[in-house]
Design an enzyme around this catalytic site. Structure first.
Site, PDB file in Angstrom:
ATOM      1  N   SER A 116       8.474 -23.853  11.330  1.00  0.00           N
ATOM      2  CA  SER A 116       7.937 -24.878  10.432  1.00  0.00           C
ATOM      3  C   SER A 116       7.745 -24.392   9.001  1.00  0.00           C
ATOM      4  O   SER A 116       8.701 -24.003   8.359  1.00  0.00           O
ATOM      5  CB  SER A 116       6.633 -25.410  11.008  1.00  0.00           C
ATOM      6  OG  SER A 116       6.221 -26.521  10.286  1.00  0.00           O
ATOM      7  N   HIS A 117       6.505 -24.358   8.561  1.00  0.00           N
ATOM      8  CA  HIS A 117       6.218 -24.028   7.165  1.00  0.00           C
ATOM      9  C   HIS A 117       6.189 -22.523   6.903  1.00  0.00           C
ATOM     10  O   HIS A 117       6.026 -22.101   5.769  1.00  0.00           O
ATOM     11  CB  HIS A 117       4.878 -24.636   6.772  1.00  0.00           C
ATOM     12  CG  HIS A 117       3.769 -24.174   7.670  1.00  0.00           C
ATOM     13  ND1 HIS A 117       3.625 -24.645   8.946  1.00  0.00           N
ATOM     14  CD2 HIS A 117       2.797 -23.262   7.483  1.00  0.00           C
ATOM     15  CE1 HIS A 117       2.598 -24.050   9.504  1.00  0.00           C
ATOM     16  NE2 HIS A 117       2.066 -23.200   8.650  1.00  0.00           N
ATOM     17  N   ASP A 280       8.477 -29.890   4.553  1.00  0.00           N
ATOM     18  CA  ASP A 280       8.397 -28.474   4.924  1.00  0.00           C
ATOM     19  C   ASP A 280       9.663 -27.984   5.624  1.00  0.00           C
ATOM     20  O   ASP A 280      10.664 -28.700   5.698  1.00  0.00           O
ATOM     21  CB  ASP A 280       7.157 -28.220   5.799  1.00  0.00           C
ATOM     22  CG  ASP A 280       7.315 -28.800   7.193  1.00  0.00           C
ATOM     23  OD1 ASP A 280       8.033 -29.787   7.338  1.00  0.00           O
ATOM     24  OD2 ASP A 280       6.710 -28.239   8.138  1.00  0.00           O
ATOM     25  N   ASP A 282      10.747 -27.638   8.692  1.00  0.00           N
ATOM     26  CA  ASP A 282      11.373 -28.421   9.756  1.00  0.00           C
ATOM     27  C   ASP A 282      11.261 -29.931   9.539  1.00  0.00           C
ATOM     28  O   ASP A 282      11.560 -30.706  10.449  1.00  0.00           O
ATOM     29  CB  ASP A 282      10.792 -28.020  11.119  1.00  0.00           C
ATOM     30  CG  ASP A 282       9.295 -28.265  11.219  1.00  0.00           C
ATOM     31  OD1 ASP A 282       8.614 -28.258  10.174  1.00  0.00           O
ATOM     32  OD2 ASP A 282       8.797 -28.471  12.345  1.00  0.00           O
ATOM     33  N   ASP A 284       8.734 -32.046   9.161  1.00  0.00           N
ATOM     34  CA  ASP A 284       7.704 -32.923   9.725  1.00  0.00           C
ATOM     35  C   ASP A 284       6.495 -33.104   8.806  1.00  0.00           C
ATOM     36  O   ASP A 284       5.653 -33.956   9.056  1.00  0.00           O
ATOM     37  CB  ASP A 284       7.282 -32.470  11.139  1.00  0.00           C
ATOM     38  CG  ASP A 284       6.739 -31.053  11.183  1.00  0.00           C
ATOM     39  OD1 ASP A 284       6.704 -30.386  10.119  1.00  0.00           O
ATOM     40  OD2 ASP A 284       6.354 -30.602  12.290  1.00  0.00           O
ATOM     41  N   ARG A 285       6.413 -32.317   7.749  1.00  0.00           N
ATOM     42  CA  ARG A 285       5.280 -32.486   6.832  1.00  0.00           C
ATOM     43  C   ARG A 285       5.709 -33.231   5.575  1.00  0.00           C
ATOM     44  O   ARG A 285       6.891 -33.257   5.235  1.00  0.00           O
ATOM     45  CB  ARG A 285       4.720 -31.139   6.409  1.00  0.00           C
ATOM     46  CG  ARG A 285       4.148 -30.344   7.549  1.00  0.00           C
ATOM     47  CD  ARG A 285       3.406 -29.144   7.006  1.00  0.00           C
ATOM     48  NE  ARG A 285       2.872 -28.357   8.102  1.00  0.00           N
ATOM     49  CZ  ARG A 285       1.880 -27.492   7.970  1.00  0.00           C
ATOM     50  NH1 ARG A 285       1.326 -27.291   6.785  1.00  0.00           N
ATOM     51  NH2 ARG A 285       1.441 -26.810   9.012  1.00  0.00           N
ATOM     52  N   LYS A 379       4.975 -35.521  13.916  1.00  0.00           N
ATOM     53  CA  LYS A 379       4.727 -35.981  12.562  1.00  0.00           C
ATOM     54  C   LYS A 379       6.067 -36.064  11.847  1.00  0.00           C
ATOM     55  O   LYS A 379       7.033 -35.441  12.274  1.00  0.00           O
ATOM     56  CB  LYS A 379       3.733 -35.086  11.848  1.00  0.00           C
ATOM     57  CG  LYS A 379       4.087 -33.611  11.790  1.00  0.00           C
ATOM     58  CD  LYS A 379       2.909 -32.841  11.203  1.00  0.00           C
ATOM     59  CE  LYS A 379       3.208 -31.358  11.074  1.00  0.00           C
ATOM     60  NZ  LYS A 379       2.692 -30.562  12.192  1.00  0.00           N
TER      61      LYS A 379
HETATM   62  C1  VG1 Z   1      -1.265 -25.698  11.231  1.00  0.00           C
HETATM   63  C2  VG1 Z   1      -1.987 -26.932  10.754  1.00  0.00           C
HETATM   64  C3  VG1 Z   1      -1.953 -27.991  11.836  1.00  0.00           C
HETATM   65  C4  VG1 Z   1      -0.505 -28.274  12.240  1.00  0.00           C
HETATM   66  C5  VG1 Z   1       0.186 -26.983  12.631  1.00  0.00           C
HETATM   67  C6  VG1 Z   1       1.663 -27.185  12.886  1.00  0.00           C
HETATM   68  O1  VG1 Z   1      -1.901 -25.185  12.380  1.00  0.00           O
HETATM   69  O2  VG1 Z   1      -3.303 -26.642  10.387  1.00  0.00           O
HETATM   70  O3  VG1 Z   1      -2.604 -29.152  11.375  1.00  0.00           O
HETATM   71  O4  VG1 Z   1      -0.469 -29.165  13.313  1.00  0.00           O
HETATM   72  O5  VG1 Z   1       0.077 -26.035  11.579  1.00  0.00           O
HETATM   73  O6  VG1 Z   1       2.321 -27.729  11.790  1.00  0.00           O
HETATM   74  P1  VG1 Z   1      -2.947 -23.957  12.329  1.00  0.00           P
HETATM   75  O7  VG1 Z   1      -3.310 -23.690  13.757  1.00  0.00           O
HETATM   76  O8  VG1 Z   1      -2.260 -22.840  11.639  1.00  0.00           O
HETATM   77  O9  VG1 Z   1      -4.108 -24.445  11.523  1.00  0.00           O
HETATM   78  V1  VG1 Z   1       3.944 -27.439  11.527  1.00  0.00           V
HETATM   79  O10 VG1 Z   1       4.515 -28.406  10.333  1.00  0.00           O
HETATM   80  O11 VG1 Z   1       3.817 -25.812  11.072  1.00  0.00           O
HETATM   81  O12 VG1 Z   1       4.653 -27.541  13.015  1.00  0.00           O
HETATM   82 CO    CO Z   2       6.481 -28.382  10.150  1.00  0.00          CO
END
Ligand code: VG1
Ligand code: CO
Length: 546
Positions: A116-117, A280, A282, A284-285, A379
């Site tokens: 993801s990010h 982001d 992938d 989804d953000r 998302k």
């Molecule tokens: C973070 C965010 C959370 C989100 C998760 C996955 O998790 O706070 O809200 O659902 O990333 O997002 P954490 O446990 O690091 O707070 V993504 O776009 O990285 O799949």
């Molecule tokens: Co993501």
């Protein structure tokens, strides 16, 4: 071709976090490591019986190691009786597109390759997540079973067939398994066209609306180009950084005002476009930016909810809203006004799945730049961007006007998140333990003008399957609705990340122009004095403030 059984060493303590397994690329490259996790997925699912034509979807955000991992997964899928795999061309599928494709083609599940990010490249991160047949992330019961398998299994099964040509659309085979390379954008774009008023949005662009979509060299580039510049007629160049790169151009594909500073600078310049957005790694953000104003994700969820019926896909109104616990309560106020429920869930999209499947909620959101609806079970970054474009088209107002009108009607929830990244894991745990011990004494205590109404470690009972998730973050709620929340991240790959979330409600429009860090200053002080965050971490200030 044949299928081999190969010995492997069990994992030690590799529990998947908030969104699947995320580790350094170098860790995934160790012999047998990726295979161990994939084998655990297939063992959890059980081999597909020959009578069941089981399909799975595979794709990722194009980061370093994506293609290699896909070839291994395809060979292992063939060894576990999967009948058909749908894989995105070039190995590309955004997370929302995987969810869309699973649902549309009634696949058994899907494997998403993304961190993801998190940054990518040989020194960056890689990740794997399993999604179930509803298109959403596997619930905890399934991820726990996978985790148990990773610790016990001593071999994995793999075909020596392949590799499969991923760049050409069409069908090939490994053993008896059919591999279908699909257009990664087509199904997703068709779904978006059903939800939003593409005519009205096209007219907006034809009328001269200027937009800048920053794909951050990540997966949403091809989607944004095809939909915004292709179907909606936005001028070429609307999408910037639109080529997915294996290392995201060295950037951090996490759309917030800090990592997408370039976009923010454009939106503040004299020649600023009318509308800005970013997504982001992938896809989804989403980050929504107007001229001179970045929309807080919690506000975006509330504004989308309050205006939902303006988009064709939601013309009949919404059933309910769900937000993650740290997300601001702005959406709760909208739910109240609409006479619908607002559910508070733990962090992570997987908790929304049951609520959507049971038709209890239509919209979901997280403070971490995540917004979405029941159209899929992830998302969806571009979805949120299209929702805002639809809103701009119907209301004929600017982003700032829409946000200010919302605050005037519902009040403003000042909001900020302070992240302390890569802190010592033992110190972070010690801080949380000490904080938990303090909770029983906090209720009723006063700190300046704030009085604590509730202090707990959030426990969530799923209203549908009654499963219970404990220790989901410390909530300290004040009598006036302000809140302090502290939790440890489940997605970091270095040490621990402490997240401090702050929220203050202000009804009076005369007080809607305070700089957020100033508006929250007292609560920030209180959070520090209660938690001892500086003492435990040795850090004077957060790594990132959003
Ligand atoms: C973070 C965010 C959370 C989100 C998760 C996955 O998790 O706070 O809200 O659902 O990333 O997002 P954490 O446990 O690091 O707070 V993504 O776009 O990285 O799949
Ligand atoms: Co993501």
């Amino acid at each position: 071709m044949s299928i081999h059984t190969i010995a492997t060493t069990p994992f030690a303590g590799q529990r998947p976090g908030t969104s699947g397994l995320r580790k350094k690329v170098s860790q995934f490259q160790q012999p047998g490591y990726l295979e161990n996790f994939i084998e655990a997925i297939f063992l959890t699912l059980g081999d597909a019986p020959a009578s069941e034509r089981r399909s799975i979807v595979v794709g990722g955000d194009g980061r370093y190691f994506n293609r290699e991992a896909i070839q291994t997964i395809l060979r292992m899928a063939a060894a576990h009786g999967v009948a058909r795999v749908l894989v995105g061309q070039g190995g590309i599928l955004s997370t929302p597109a995987v969810s869309c494709v699973i649902r549309k083609h009634a696949a058994f599940g899907g494997i998403v390759l993304s961190a993801s990010h998190n940054p990518g490249g040989p020194d960056g991160d890689f990740g794997i997540k399993y999604n179930i047949g509803n298109g959403g992330p596997a619930p905890e019961s399934i991820t726990e079973a996978m985790f148990a398998h990773t610790q016990a299994l001593t071999s994995y099964r793999i075909s020596d067939g392949g590799p499969v040509e991923l760049d050409r659309l069409g069908t090939s085979r490994i053993e008896n398994m059919v591999v279908e390379v699909i257009d990664p954008v087509a199904d997703y774009a068709a779904l978006m066209a059903r939800l939003f008023d593409f005519k009205a949005i096209s007219a907006l662009f034809a009328g001269g609306l200027r937009m800048r979509f920053d794909a951050m060299h990540a997966v949403s580039g091809p989607y944004a180009r095809a939909i915004l510049e292709g179907l909606l007629g936005a001028p070429a160049g609307t999408v910037v950084n639109g080529e997915p790169l294996e290392d995201f151009g060295g950037g951090h594909p996490d759309p917030n005002p800090v990592n997408a500073a370039e976009l923010i600078a454009h939106m503040e310049g004299v020649d600023a476009p009318d509308f800005g957005a970013a997504s982001d790694g992938d896809g989804d953000r989403n980050m929504i930016v107007g001229r001179g104003i970045a929309v807080t994700p919690s506000d975006s969820l509330a504004i989308i909810a309050a205006n939902a019926s303006l988009a064709p896909g939601y013309a009949g109104g919404i059933k309910g809203i769900a937000r993650s616990m740290p997300t601001s309560t702005a959406a709760d106020r909208v739910a109240d006004a609409l006479g619908i429920s607002c559910f508070e869930t733990p962090t992570g999209w997987k908790y929304f799945g049951n609520l959507m499947d049971a038709n209890l909620v239509t919209l979901c959101g997280e403070e971490s730049y995540g917004t979405g609806s029941h159209h899929i079970r992830e998302k969806d970054g571009l979805w949120a961007v299209l929702f805002w474009l639809n809103l701009l088209a119907v209301r004929g107002e600017s982003v700032e006007q829409i946000v200010r009108a919302h605050w005037a009607r519902f009040g403003r929830n000042y909001y900020s998140r302070h992240d302390y990244e890569a802190v010592d894991a033992v110190a972070a745990d010690a801080m949380m333990t000490a904080l938990r011990d303090k909770l029983p004494d906090l209720a009723g205590q006063s700190f300046g003008r704030y009085r604590v109404a509730l202090a707990d470690d959030f426990v969530y009972t799923d209203p549908v399957d009654h499963s219970v998730a404990t220790r989901q973050g410390i909530r300290i709620a004040m009598v006036d609705g302000s809140r302090i929340v502290l939790r440890l991240s489940g997605t970091g790959t270095e040490g621990a990340t402490i997240r401090l979330y702050l929220e203050r409600y202000e009804a009076d429009p005369a007080h809607h122009d305070i700089e957020p860090q100033l508006a929250l200053a007292e609560l920030i002080d209180i959070a520090h004095s209660i938690s001892g965050l500086r003492h435990y971490t040795g850090r004077e200030r957060p790594t990132v403030i959003t």
